[in-house]
Design an enzyme around this catalytic site. Structure first.
Site, PDB file in Angstrom:
ATOM      1  N   ASP A 225       0.882  -1.161   0.000  1.00 39.27           N
ATOM      2  CA  ASP A 225       0.000   0.000   0.000  1.00 39.27           C
ATOM      3  C   ASP A 225       0.923   1.215   0.000  1.00 39.27           C
ATOM      4  O   ASP A 225       2.093   1.133   0.395  1.00 39.27           O
ATOM      5  CB  ASP A 225      -0.950   0.012   1.201  1.00 39.27           C
ATOM      6  CG  ASP A 225      -2.141   0.938   0.945  1.00 39.27           C
ATOM      7  OD1 ASP A 225      -2.062   1.762   0.001  1.00 39.27           O
ATOM      8  OD2 ASP A 225      -3.141   0.857   1.681  1.00 39.27           O
TER       9      ASP A 225
HETATM   10  C1  BGC Z   1      -4.965   3.333  -0.022  1.00 33.93           C
HETATM   11  C2  BGC Z   1      -4.972   2.350  -1.180  1.00 33.93           C
HETATM   12  C3  BGC Z   1      -4.727   3.075  -2.468  1.00 33.93           C
HETATM   13  C4  BGC Z   1      -3.419   3.827  -2.370  1.00 33.93           C
HETATM   14  C5  BGC Z   1      -3.065   4.603  -3.619  1.00 33.93           C
HETATM   15  C6  BGC Z   1      -3.747   4.231  -0.011  1.00 33.93           C
HETATM   16  O1  BGC Z   1      -3.930   5.276   0.885  1.00 33.93           O
HETATM   17  O2  BGC Z   1      -5.047   2.644   1.196  1.00 33.93           O
HETATM   18  O3  BGC Z   1      -6.202   1.676  -1.229  1.00 33.93           O
HETATM   19  O4  BGC Z   1      -4.763   2.193  -3.547  1.00 33.93           O
HETATM   20  O5  BGC Z   1      -3.498   4.756  -1.299  1.00 33.93           O
HETATM   21  O6  BGC Z   1      -3.885   5.706  -3.778  1.00 33.93           O
END
Ligand code: BGC
Length: 747
Positions: A225
């Protein structure tokens, strides 16, 4: 692509992003960069300023219904079509990996990101997630199933330790990922920010290697993530391949240094690089054009399939007889159709329910009046707005109140602390209901809201969740009966927040959230503890009626069965019915939920039509996770196969007996007296041995005083022997212990 021509530095460089959304290229080796982009219900491609919280604008794309809606559709086709459509848009943008779907379990209704997840049930989540991934990957781009694992809240999501026992992990929090991985082979899995039992997901070898790769056979890449990496070298060793976004080269250097220092094997780096390189085979050149109209039309169809009709007294809906309706509530004009955060789409267009209601009303000769009812921006003018709304409600046949939560109340990044609708909206519903001839409430909310305080005052309730950019029209379609509602609750609507099983342990404290409820999540708790709820899991009304008949169940082995059941549309309009199959059992040494969803399907039926449905139940439908044996076990015993209109309304059931697994647990001196005596191999020998050393009088005494035996049943054998004074020689015990596990443990 061969790794031999790459230097260690080049290989390490491939394991982190170049920037926020793309990987690094190595031109001389012919390795292209690829782009990864959110998200779960549409493409959030940022060609300008970037961020992972949806703050900066993205290029316009279709905002399809978020997972909260898709979950309520209970329809693989809805999830599959949605995944395919997002895949087509990804091709247009040249995006190789789309960051979704999210299959985390809705442990608490308060989780700020529940709108991005399907359900409180792992089967429903897994089936829909797998359909989404298959739909998308058939089109070309890769998916990223997220957030692996036990990311069930937003509060302190980047550091909290989800302290979960293994049975709950295996039965509740991992199966949706397992199904997506084993059935749909997603290109990537995204590891979560949180820790699992103290170890961050981003360098959790048990999770990313033992479970994901060794047990489930995952062959794709694990991506972090955004910003989840804390210990990069440990992450590579644990199987965390691609760090996103980039680290400016700092962590690449750590990998190089570790290999040179001999603390990280280069073959581990190579394996990670190979998995990242496989992603460059995904489509990455922009192809085709966005079919804005076709995708908007599809978004409307998918949204309508997801709407749940919760209540419909005296056939208030569909709106066929009204000649005058009042539409009340700002959400009818400014629809809330998606959640805040990284999944936030810049939609190609949006439908306001009021516009489509006016169109459909005009065709039917119905007049429509509108009032705001409340303000989404400030509370100051709510009294005046409410009075205006009550005025128009008084002169209508049916008043439709659009209520719900705004972006301020729920989003990625924080959890709610209450289930209540804003006070002004509750007061509005009550005042309108007290005045209007009939009142319908339409809800727009990402997480469950409480219906208490006004539920009994209104005639109909339509749960619209967040429905994507065409949701306004989809709601109008359902209100007028253009579409017969067929959504069912994928999560329980409780009476009180305190009734939720996670309530005492949410959102945790001092860096830990203890999953104290174990496997009793959502309906598993409400049903087992017989806690009254407002609407149970699986609930959803239709404008027609259905009847279930001819349930037949046959066992097909020691741990499998087939099920056949018929469903008839007994009403007068076309409709879709969800057949929900639950398994209930008390078999085995662990506490089982009252019943668990083990299969489901959605069938479309014309009036009078009957359809036969077949289900195959494999061993997992009957299994629990045994923490002593570290494996799935089907206990020998009785199982009830139940068909439910909802989880708490079982309309047909059949009992079966399964012989299950032959398990001979290894006995130790820590095993209890009862475990020793009930052991299938050792028990009788032990009894004989003991009796041989006892006088006739002692035997008579123990037979006449069974409660004495009961008192020692839970005593470990070691202590028991101390009491009975070495009645069994040590060699005999050793022999019996060896014998106890001599038989094969089959599972
Ligand atoms: C989220 C993810 C997301 C990523 C990219 C993170 O804060 O938890 O679900 O894909 O950001 O935007």
């Amino acid at each position: 692509m061969t790794l031999e021509n790459l230097t260690l530095e080049q290989k390490a460089s491939l394991l982190s992003g170049k920037d926020f959304w793309s990987t690094k290229s190595i031109d001389e080796a012919g390795i292209p960069a690829i782009e990864l982009t959110d998200g779960p219900h549409g493409i959030r491609r940022q060609s300008g300023d970037v961020d992972h919280l949806g703050i900066n604008d993205a290029d316009p794309s279709t905002c399809f219904p978020p997972a909260v809606a898709v979950g309520s559709s209970w329809d693989r086709d809805v999830a599959g079509q949605l995944g395919a459509a997002i895949g087509r848009e990804a091709l247009v943008f040249g995006v190789s990996v789309v960051l979704g779907p999210g299959v985390n379990i809705k442990r608490s209704p308060l989780c700020g990101r529940n709108f991005e997840y399907y359900s409180e049930d792992p089967l429903l989540s897994g089936v829909l997630g797998a359909a989404h991934v298959m739909g998308m990957q058939e089109v070309g781009p890769g998916a990223s199933v997220k957030h692996f694992a036990a990311n069930n809240q937003e509060h302190e999501r980047m550091r909290i330790s989800a302290d979960v026992d293994e049975r709950a992990l295996r039965e509740i929090y991992l199966p949706a990922f397992e199904r997506v991985v084993t059935e749909a082979a997603p290109a990537t899995v995204m590891c979560s920010y949180n820790k699992i039992n103290g170890v961050p997901a981003s360098h959790n070898a048990w999770l990313l290697t033992d479970v994901l790769r060794t047990e489930w056979g995952f062959e794709g890449a694990v991506v972090s993530d955004w910003g989840a990496v804390s210990e990069r070298v440990a992450g590579v060793a644990a199987g965390m391949d691609l760090e996103m976004p980039g680290s400016g080269g700092a962590t690449d250097q750590q990998i190089v240094d570790a290999v040179r220092a001999g603390t990280l094997d280069e073959s581990v780096v190579d394996a990670a690089v190979r998995r990242v390189l496989a992603l460059t085979q995904l489509p990455h050149t922009p192809t085709g054009e966005l079919d804005v109209d076709a995708h908007h039309a599809l978004a409307r169809i998918l949204a309508a399939e997801s709407i749940v009709l919760l209540k419909n007294e005296s056939e208030t809906l569909p709106l066929t007889v009204a000649s005058r309706i009042s539409v009340i509530g700002s959400f009818a004009v400014n629809p809330r159709f998606q959640g805040g955060g990284s999944s936030h789409i810049n939609p190609t267009r949006t439908d306001a329910a009021l516009d489509t209601i006016r169109d459909l009303a005009l065709e039917r000769g119905i007049t429509v009046e509108y009032a705001d009812g409340f303000s989404l921006d400030s509370d100051s003018d709510d009294d005046a707005l409410r009075e205006q709304a009550v005025e128009i409600a008084a002169r209508s046949d049916v008043a439709i109140v659009f209520a719900g939560l705004s972006d301020r109340e729920e989003s990625e990044g924080f959890d709610r602390d209450s289930l209540l609708l804003p006070q002004a909206q509750q007061a509005l519903i009550q005042d309108v209901a007290a005045t209007a001839a009939r009142t319908v409430v339409v809800l727009s909310n990402g997480g469950v809201v409480s219906l208490e305080g006004w539920h009994d005052d209104v005639d109909a309730i339509v749960e619209g969740w967040l429905l994507g950019q065409a949701g306004g029209s989809a709601i109008a379609d359902v209100l007028f009966g253009v579409v017969n509602p067929s959504g069912h609750l994928a999560e329980t609507i409780p009476m009180r927040l305190q009734d939720n099983p996670s309530w005492n342990n949410f959102p945790g404290e001092q860096g830990h959230v203890r999953y104290g409820e174990g496997v009793m999540v959502g309906y598993r708790h409400y049903e087992t503890a017989e806690v009254p709820v407002r609407y149970p899991f699986g609930h959803g009304l239709s404008y027609t009626s259905f009847q279930t008949s001819d349930l037949k169940v046959e066992t097909t082995g020691p741990d499998t069965a087939t099920v056949r059941v018929s469903v008839t549309n007994t009403g007068s309009v076309f409709g879709k019915h969800v057949v929900q199959l639950y398994v209930a059992t008390a078999a085995g040494p662990v506490r089982r939920p009252a019943r668990e969803l083990r299969a489901f399907t959605k069938v479309a039926l014309a009036p009078g039509e009957t359809r036969q449905i077949d289900f195959i139940l494999d061993r997992r439908a009957f299994a629990y996770w045994d923490i002593e044996l570290s494996q799935w076990v089907v206990s020998s015993g009785d199982y009830s196969i139940q068909i439910g209109e909802t989880v708490s309304d079982i309309v047909a059931e059949r009992a079966i007996s399964l012989s299950g697994d032959v398990i001979h647990r290894r006995l130790t001196l820590e095993s209890t007296v009862s475990e020793w005596f009930s052991h299938p191999v050792v028990g009788s020998a032990l009894m004989q041995g003991l009796s041989a050393g006892m006088s006739a009088e002692q035997i008579k005494h123990s037979e006449e005083n069974p409660s004495e035996l009961k008192m020692v049943e839970s005593m470990p054998m070691q202590q028991f022997l101390a009491f009975v004074g070495g009645a069994i020689p040590a060699e005999t015990l050793d022999h019996l212990m060896a014998l106890s596990a001599a038989e094969p443990v089959t599972a």
